[in-house]
Design a protein around this motif. Structure first.
Motif, PDB file in Angstrom:
ATOM      1  N   UNK A   1      15.211  -5.629   2.162  1.00 44.66           N
ATOM      2  CA  UNK A   1      14.111  -4.921   2.039  1.00 44.66           C
ATOM      3  C   UNK A   1      12.923  -5.518   3.348  1.00 44.66           C
ATOM      4  N   UNK A   2      12.394  -4.551   3.461  1.00 48.87           N
ATOM      5  CA  UNK A   2      11.931  -4.101   4.499  1.00 48.87           C
ATOM      6  C   UNK A   2      10.453  -3.179   4.569  1.00 48.87           C
ATOM      7  N   UNK A   3       9.429  -3.067   5.529  1.00 49.92           N
ATOM      8  CA  UNK A   3       8.690  -2.257   5.212  1.00 49.92           C
ATOM      9  C   UNK A   3       9.362  -0.674   6.508  1.00 49.92           C
TER      10      UNK A   3
ATOM     11  N   UNK B   1       4.761  -2.708  -6.777  1.00 48.19           N
ATOM     12  CA  UNK B   1       4.392  -1.402  -6.193  1.00 48.19           C
ATOM     13  C   UNK B   1       4.020  -0.523  -7.469  1.00 48.19           C
ATOM     14  N   UNK B   2       2.807   0.024  -7.157  1.00 47.31           N
ATOM     15  CA  UNK B   2       2.234   1.579  -7.681  1.00 47.31           C
ATOM     16  C   UNK B   2       3.148   2.492  -7.670  1.00 47.31           C
ATOM     17  N   UNK B   3       4.316   2.631  -7.201  1.00 47.15           N
ATOM     18  CA  UNK B   3       5.030   3.580  -7.248  1.00 47.15           C
ATOM     19  C   UNK B   3       7.054   3.385  -7.177  1.00 47.15           C
TER      20      UNK B   3
ATOM     21  N   UNK C   1      11.069   7.463 -11.137  1.00 47.91           N
ATOM     22  CA  UNK C   1       9.873   7.387 -10.889  1.00 47.91           C
ATOM     23  C   UNK C   1       9.111   6.564 -11.895  1.00 47.91           C
ATOM     24  N   UNK C   2       8.940   4.897 -11.497  1.00 44.56           N
ATOM     25  CA  UNK C   2       8.640   4.129 -12.036  1.00 44.56           C
ATOM     26  C   UNK C   2       6.480   3.643 -11.385  1.00 44.56           C
ATOM     27  N   UNK C   3       5.899   3.768 -13.011  1.00 42.84           N
ATOM     28  CA  UNK C   3       4.827   3.104 -12.360  1.00 42.84           C
ATOM     29  C   UNK C   3       3.662   2.772 -13.720  1.00 42.84           C
TER      30      UNK C   3
ATOM     31  N   UNK D   1       3.190   0.384  -0.838  1.00 42.23           N
ATOM     32  CA  UNK D   1       2.587   0.183  -2.474  1.00 42.23           C
ATOM     33  C   UNK D   1       3.585   1.037  -3.532  1.00 42.23           C
ATOM     34  N   UNK D   2       4.459   1.953  -2.204  1.00 38.49           N
ATOM     35  CA  UNK D   2       5.647   2.868  -2.708  1.00 38.49           C
ATOM     36  C   UNK D   2       7.179   1.996  -2.344  1.00 38.49           C
ATOM     37  N   UNK D   3       8.069   2.011  -3.393  1.00 46.45           N
ATOM     38  CA  UNK D   3       9.233   1.467  -3.357  1.00 46.45           C
ATOM     39  C   UNK D   3      10.028   2.043  -2.986  1.00 46.45           C
ATOM     40  N   UNK D   4      10.878   2.931  -2.547  1.00 43.23           N
ATOM     41  CA  UNK D   4      12.485   3.587  -2.595  1.00 43.23           C
ATOM     42  C   UNK D   4      13.696   2.551  -2.570  1.00 43.23           C
TER      43      UNK D   4
END
Length: 233
Positions: free
Chosen positions: A59-61, A152-154, A169-171, A115-118
């Motif tokens: 996991x990394x930004x 995460x927000x999204x 898309x989970x939110x 705030x976004x995870x992919x």
């Protein structure tokens, strides 16, 4: 067929489309994404993982710049080069973050909180084979506690099943309206189609600095060099 145009991998294309969609959706020109990978990269000759199974999860930004998003070619190459420059596909980041003493971390070195995870998990057909029925679409109930605080927000997860790309898309429904996320998902789909059409129509492959072993060379610098070379010829 898409990857032939710029020598890309699937994540390059999916993230380029995501960057384009976020720009069209919100006008943001630089977005911080949290990426997940299987973490099974060969990072050392002394470590043999061939007798292990499962994911270690890296996991990394990563920051995606979308300033020139109107130029699809430049956007794809920018995202590709950004990901190529991440050592060992990000597995180092978690090791350093959680093994580095606070006094040695130089302040905000590990303070980025996207705030976004992919997470693109690949093709399920290769894992399951033809002897089993598709495992997706089966209701298994809650996989996490409803009381858990969202990281995460999204949260965007992708997988290819039965020759189709599926994205979820989970939110938090108290943070975003359904219509808002539906609009983003629709824009993302349109962005993917634009990239697909652009790449499949290209007749010649375009190289980027990483293809030529020039890790520190910028894309525009390579373009200038190629232009000068063609003039000399």
């Amino acid at each position: 067929e898409v990857n032939q145009a710029y020598g890309t991998e699937i994540n390059d294309i999916l993230l380029a489309a995501l960057a384009m969609a976020i720009y069209d959706w919100s006008g943001i020109t630089s977005v911080l994404i949290h990426l997940e990978g299987h973490g099974r990269e060969n990072i050392s000759d002394d470590i043999d993982i061939s007798r292990t199974i499962g994911w270690f999860t890296s996991q990394y930004p990563v920051i995606l710049e979308i300033g020139l998003q109107s130029d699809i070619s430049f956007l794809i190459k920018t995202v590709k080069e950004t990901l190529k420059r991440i050592p060992n596909k990000g597995i180092d980041y978690g090791v350093l973050r959680y093994q580095t003493l606070e006094t040695k971390s130089k302040g905000g070195a590990f303070k980025l909180e996207p705030e976004i995870n992919f997470n693109f998990m690949g093709q399920i057909e290769n894992e399951v084979g033809n002897e089993f029925s598709p495992v997706f679409g089966i209701n298994t109930g809650n996989t996490i506690s409803p009381e858990m605080k969202r990281t995460y927000a999204l949260d965007i997860n992708g997988i290819v099943s039965e020759r189709e790309l599926n994205l979820s898309f989970t939110y938090n429904r108290y943070e975003y309206k359904d219509s808002t996320i539906e609009k983003l998902a629709g824009v993302y789909r349109e962005s993917l189609l634009k990239i697909i059409h652009h790449c499949t129509r290209k007749e010649e492959k375009e190289l980027t600095p990483s293809d030529m072993g020039y890790a520190k060379l910028e894309i525009d610098e390579l373009d200038e060099f190629e232009d000068e070379f063609s003039l000399i010829e």
